[in-house]
Motif scaffolding. Structure first.
Motif, PDB file in Angstrom:
ATOM      1  N   ASP A  31     -14.225 -30.084 -24.970  1.00 52.35           N
ATOM      2  CA  ASP A  31     -14.466 -28.816 -24.287  1.00 52.35           C
ATOM      3  C   ASP A  31     -14.908 -27.750 -25.289  1.00 52.35           C
ATOM      4  O   ASP A  31     -15.836 -26.969 -25.023  1.00 52.35           O
ATOM      5  N   ARG A  35     -18.495 -25.599 -25.642  1.00 52.63           N
ATOM      6  CA  ARG A  35     -18.557 -24.138 -25.699  1.00 52.63           C
ATOM      7  C   ARG A  35     -19.281 -23.644 -26.961  1.00 52.63           C
ATOM      8  O   ARG A  35     -20.006 -22.652 -26.903  1.00 52.63           O
ATOM      9  N   ALA A  70     -13.932 -19.458 -29.428  1.00 53.47           N
ATOM     10  CA  ALA A  70     -13.942 -20.299 -28.224  1.00 53.47           C
ATOM     11  C   ALA A  70     -12.552 -20.413 -27.605  1.00 53.47           C
ATOM     12  O   ALA A  70     -12.417 -20.586 -26.382  1.00 53.47           O
TER      13      ALA A  70
END
Length: 274
Positions: A31, A35, A70
């Protein structure tokens, strides 16, 4: 945020801070990679503190700051921790020791000089063979224009008389037959000639001693241009005709049977009486 591990008191590393923030938000490393657009292997290296796997210190700092943004933690704190870890642990790759440094003050090696000399010799030999022999060139039917001009102007050196002939002596001539016939040109020595008619050039070359040329009977108004008319013997049906000229100057004369007949029938102009 605590400055160290709650159980051991060991200061937390940048990787530990980033991993804790990521796991607290239920994010996977993939993830974070989506990002930040940072390759997964580089994010793993930052978390594990394996900075040798990163291209440079600059990349390590940039990746750490992007990771911190992030997962919404203070990137300044992460950068401070990263800077301390890199100063203590990051080692630059050792330079190769088996390569001899180049001394720019030295000239080329003896091997290079020998190779260059061999290449130069081969090139010189190739040029010499090309221009000095006909090995790589096809024979050309038409001679060089400069030589043709020299022949037309009568500038060629006097030829060596052919065996069995007397130098400069013109062959005896006989009356030209009344009708038309085959005109033949025979060279008694090297002579440049240009034979042409109303349609264009028929021959443009140096005739060798003993070489003959039969003027096509269908030629329209054939003519010859030569710088050595004294070296061209002319016959009509095998009978000699008067010479085309002397060695003093180039001539352009007709060589049809009719033109030669007219020259043979022309009577000489009597010398004036003194």
């Amino acid at each position: 945020m605590m400055d160290g591990d709650s159980t051991t008191g060991t200061p937390r590393t940048a990787g530990m801070m980033l991993r804790s923030a990521r796991e607290a938000q239920g994010l996977t490393l993939s993830d974070v990679a989506q990002r930040t657009r940072i390759p997964l292997r580089h994010l793993e290296a930052v978390e594990d503190g394996k900075f040798q796997a990163l291209p440079s210190i600059t990349y390590a700092m940039g990746f750490g700051r992007a990771y911190a943004r992030a997962v919404n933690i203070d990137e300044t704190e992460v950068a401070r921790a990263l800077r301390a870890e890199l100063a203590a642990n990051y080692q630059r790759p050792e330079p190769l020791q088996d390569l001899e440094p180049i001394d720019m003050r030295r000239g080329p090696s003896g091997g290079l000089v020998a190779i260059a000399a061999a290449v130069a010799i081969v090139l010189l030999l190739g040029v010499g063979l090309y221009f000095g022999t006909s090995l790589f060139r096809r024979d050309e039917a038409v001679t060089a224009p400069a030589a043709t001009v020299a022949g037309d102007l009568g500038m060629l050196p006097s030829p060596t008389p052919a065996p069995g002939t007397t130098g400069g002596a013109a062959p005896a001539s006989a009356p030209v037959p009344a009708g038309g016939g085959q005109v033949t040109l025979t060279a008694t020595g090297p002579a440049w000639v240009r034979i042409f008619d109303d349609t264009g050039t028929l021959v443009n070359k140096e005739m060798a001693a003993g070489e003959r040329y039969d003027v096509p009977m269908a030629a329209k108004n054939p003519q010859i241009r030569t710088g050595r008319p004294d070296l061209i013997t002319v016959t009509v049906n095998g009978s000699n005709v008067p010479p085309l000229g002397t060695a003093e100057r180039a001539v352009t004369v007709g060589i049809s049977a009719e033109a030669l007949r007219a020259r043979g029938e022309a009577s000489p102009t009597p010398a004036p009486v003194g």
